[in-house]
Design a protein around this motif. Structure first.
Motif, PDB file in Angstrom:
ATOM      1  N   ALA A 124       0.857  -1.185   0.000  1.00 22.41           N
ATOM      2  CA  ALA A 124       0.000   0.000   0.000  1.00 22.41           C
ATOM      3  C   ALA A 124       0.891   1.232   0.000  1.00 22.41           C
ATOM      4  O   ALA A 124       2.069   1.181   0.375  1.00 22.41           O
ATOM      5  N   ARG A 125       0.323   2.340  -0.436  1.00 22.49           N
ATOM      6  CA  ARG A 125       1.050   3.605  -0.508  1.00 22.49           C
ATOM      7  C   ARG A 125       0.593   4.535   0.600  1.00 22.49           C
ATOM      8  O   ARG A 125      -0.585   4.574   0.947  1.00 22.49           O
ATOM      9  N   VAL A 126       1.556   5.307   1.115  1.00 23.67           N
ATOM     10  CA  VAL A 126       1.246   6.328   2.105  1.00 23.67           C
ATOM     11  C   VAL A 126       0.858   7.599   1.350  1.00 23.67           C
ATOM     12  O   VAL A 126       1.659   8.149   0.587  1.00 23.67           O
ATOM     13  N   ILE A 127      -0.368   8.063   1.535  1.00 26.50           N
ATOM     14  CA  ILE A 127      -0.849   9.236   0.819  1.00 26.50           C
ATOM     15  C   ILE A 127      -0.881  10.485   1.688  1.00 26.50           C
ATOM     16  O   ILE A 127      -0.995  11.594   1.167  1.00 26.50           O
ATOM     17  N   PHE A 128      -0.787  10.332   2.992  1.00 20.56           N
ATOM     18  CA  PHE A 128      -0.830  11.500   3.876  1.00 20.56           C
ATOM     19  C   PHE A 128      -0.244  11.112   5.224  1.00 20.56           C
ATOM     20  O   PHE A 128      -0.311   9.946   5.629  1.00 20.56           O
ATOM     21  N   SER A 129       0.347  12.095   5.892  1.00 24.26           N
ATOM     22  CA  SER A 129       0.945  11.864   7.206  1.00 24.26           C
ATOM     23  C   SER A 129       0.407  12.892   8.191  1.00 24.26           C
ATOM     24  O   SER A 129       0.410  14.096   7.903  1.00 24.26           O
ATOM     25  N   THR A 130      -0.066  12.406   9.338  1.00 22.33           N
ATOM     26  CA  THR A 130      -0.511  13.291  10.428  1.00 22.33           C
ATOM     27  C   THR A 130       0.404  13.151  11.642  1.00 22.33           C
ATOM     28  O   THR A 130      -0.006  13.434  12.764  1.00 22.33           O
ATOM     29  N   ARG A 131       1.646  12.723  11.414  1.00 17.93           N
ATOM     30  CA  ARG A 131       2.567  12.481  12.531  1.00 17.93           C
ATOM     31  C   ARG A 131       2.877  13.719  13.355  1.00 17.93           C
ATOM     32  O   ARG A 131       3.013  13.612  14.569  1.00 17.93           O
ATOM     33  N   PRO A 132       2.997  14.925  12.765  1.00 20.54           N
ATOM     34  CA  PRO A 132       3.286  16.078  13.644  1.00 20.54           C
ATOM     35  C   PRO A 132       2.212  16.357  14.677  1.00 20.54           C
ATOM     36  O   PRO A 132       2.496  16.926  15.728  1.00 20.54           O
ATOM     37  N   ALA A 133       0.978  15.944  14.395  1.00 21.12           N
ATOM     38  CA  ALA A 133      -0.104  16.193  15.355  1.00 21.12           C
ATOM     39  C   ALA A 133      -0.038  15.168  16.488  1.00 21.12           C
ATOM     40  O   ALA A 133       0.602  14.117  16.382  1.00 21.12           O
ATOM     41  N   ALA A 134      -0.728  15.491  17.576  1.00 23.62           N
ATOM     42  CA  ALA A 134      -0.776  14.556  18.706  1.00 23.62           C
ATOM     43  C   ALA A 134      -1.498  13.281  18.288  1.00 23.62           C
ATOM     44  O   ALA A 134      -2.578  13.332  17.684  1.00 23.62           O
ATOM     45  N   PHE A 135      -0.903  12.153  18.606  1.00 23.55           N
ATOM     46  CA  PHE A 135      -1.446  10.846  18.252  1.00 23.55           C
ATOM     47  C   PHE A 135      -1.690  10.750  16.743  1.00 23.55           C
ATOM     48  O   PHE A 135      -2.669  10.162  16.293  1.00 23.55           O
ATOM     49  N   GLY A 136      -0.793  11.364  15.965  1.00 27.10           N
ATOM     50  CA  GLY A 136      -0.911  11.304  14.515  1.00 27.10           C
ATOM     51  C   GLY A 136      -0.401   9.982  13.972  1.00 27.10           C
ATOM     52  O   GLY A 136       0.205   9.173  14.676  1.00 27.10           O
ATOM     53  N   GLY A 137      -0.662   9.760  12.689  1.00 33.27           N
ATOM     54  CA  GLY A 137      -0.246   8.507  12.063  1.00 33.27           C
ATOM     55  C   GLY A 137      -0.039   8.688  10.572  1.00 33.27           C
ATOM     56  O   GLY A 137       0.142   9.807  10.080  1.00 33.27           O
ATOM     57  N   LEU A 138      -0.076   7.578   9.847  1.00 31.25           N
ATOM     58  CA  LEU A 138       0.106   7.560   8.399  1.00 31.25           C
ATOM     59  C   LEU A 138      -1.171   7.035   7.752  1.00 31.25           C
ATOM     60  O   LEU A 138      -1.743   6.047   8.219  1.00 31.25           O
ATOM     61  N   ILE A 139      -1.596   7.681   6.670  1.00 31.73           N
ATOM     62  CA  ILE A 139      -2.815   7.300   5.973  1.00 31.73           C
ATOM     63  C   ILE A 139      -2.435   6.516   4.716  1.00 31.73           C
ATOM     64  O   ILE A 139      -1.620   6.984   3.907  1.00 31.73           O
ATOM     65  N   LEU A 140      -3.014   5.331   4.563  1.00 33.77           N
ATOM     66  CA  LEU A 140      -2.762   4.478   3.407  1.00 33.77           C
ATOM     67  C   LEU A 140      -3.893   4.615   2.388  1.00 33.77           C
ATOM     68  O   LEU A 140      -5.021   4.988   2.733  1.00 33.77           O
ATOM     69  N   ASP A 141      -3.579   4.285   1.134  1.00 32.35           N
ATOM     70  CA  ASP A 141      -4.570   4.382   0.062  1.00 32.35           C
ATOM     71  C   ASP A 141      -5.405   3.106  -0.099  1.00 32.35           C
ATOM     72  O   ASP A 141      -6.186   2.986  -1.045  1.00 32.35           O
ATOM     73  N   ARG A 142      -5.243   2.140   0.794  1.00 27.04           N
ATOM     74  CA  ARG A 142      -6.013   0.900   0.713  1.00 27.04           C
ATOM     75  C   ARG A 142      -6.673   0.641   2.067  1.00 27.04           C
ATOM     76  O   ARG A 142      -6.173   1.044   3.115  1.00 27.04           O
TER      77      ARG A 142
END
Length: 295
Positions: A124-142
């Protein structure tokens, strides 16, 4: 009037002497120059004209060289403009092809990892990252369209990334291993002591529940233990960065090996993989049997 003319003009005798002197000078010149004096005059004229001819020749050569230099300069400028245009075109092509080349390189690396781990891995591909935010993560396209479910392990060739936190119809979110609410069952490579990895953020984590009696060295590799049933045993997690002795347990700080801020493609482990993954069995080459009686 006659007295005034004799006083201010030349006498007859003086004119005769002047004429004789001129005749002697002409005769002497004729004797010195010879019977063909034109050659001497021409030679003298040539000698006198050589500096002018040299200056004229140099002037002509300078003008010709300047014309050649101007033509060469114009040609050089045109060549430079052409090369600049080609360079700009090549840079544009490289900028356009860079993402595809990066994806191709990442695909090759993931294919090598997929061959090393004999499980049904999905990409799967990572399309967006919310890591700088608190409890952020990585968003996948699948998501559910690929058959993904929560708590599937995610990894890259450098090491583990984390686990799936939530799965939607077409997208899913990764909880990275350095998140404060993340936990991974790990073990130390040298001592085989087991513990639980808890995230500290910024690519760092802390191993809990390791006894003070254990000897842990800085730089020691940290692997998954497989006890959480999210990751099989033996996958790289990171390396020990700092060890401090506490009241009841060691405080082992770990630098995660996966570049969580620079991930573009990941592999997903199947749900609840086996505790330990054995490499694919390769049968040894069998030597041909010799017939009896042959050397």
């Amino acid at each position: 009037m006659a007295l005034r003319a004799a006083k201010w003009g030349w006498s007859r005798t003086g004119w005769q002497r002047l004429l004789v002197l001129l005749l002697w000078l002409g005769h002497g010149t004729w004797v010195l120059l010879g019977p063909h004096p034109g050659r001497h005059w021409a030679r003298a004229a040539d000698v006198l004209s050589k500096p002018g001819q040299g200056l004229a020749s140099r002037w002509t050569q300078w003008r010709a060289a300047r014309r050649v230099s101007a033509r060469s300069f114009a040609e050089t400028q045109a060549e430079n403009e052409r090369l600049r245009a080609e360079l700009a075109q090549l840079r544009t092509q490289m900028a356009q092809e860079a993402p595809r080349l990066m994806e191709a390189d990442e695909a090759v690396r993931l294919l090598g990892l997929k061959r090393q781990v004999p499980l049904d891995l999905k990409g799967a591909r990572v399309i967006f990252s919310t890591r700088p935010a608190a409890f952020g993560g990585l968003i996948l396209d699948r998501g559910q369209d690929l058959g993904l479910v929560a708590d599937q392990g995610v990894l890259v060739p450098e090491g583990i990334v984390g686990r799936l936190w939530s799965v939607g119809p077409t997208q899913s979110k990764i909880l990275p291993a350095d998140a404060p609410n993340a936990s991974v069952a790990v073990m130390l490579m040298r001592s085989r002591a087991t513990g639980v990895l808890q995230g500290l953020g910024s690519g760092r984590a802390l191993i809990r529940y390791i006894s003070n009696q254990e000897v842990v060295q800085v730089g020691e590799a940290v692997l998954t233990s497989g006890l959480d049933r999210v990751f099989p045993r033996g996958l790289l997690v990171g390396y020990v960065a700092e060890v401090a002795r506490g009241d009841l347990e060691l405080k082992v700080q770990v630098n995660l090996s996966a570049p969580l801020d620079r991930i573009s493609t990941v592999l997903l482990l199947p749900a609840q993989p086996p505790l330990e993954v054995q490499p694919p069995f390769v049968a040894p080459e069998q030597k041909p049997q010799r017939k009896r009686g042959t050397p």
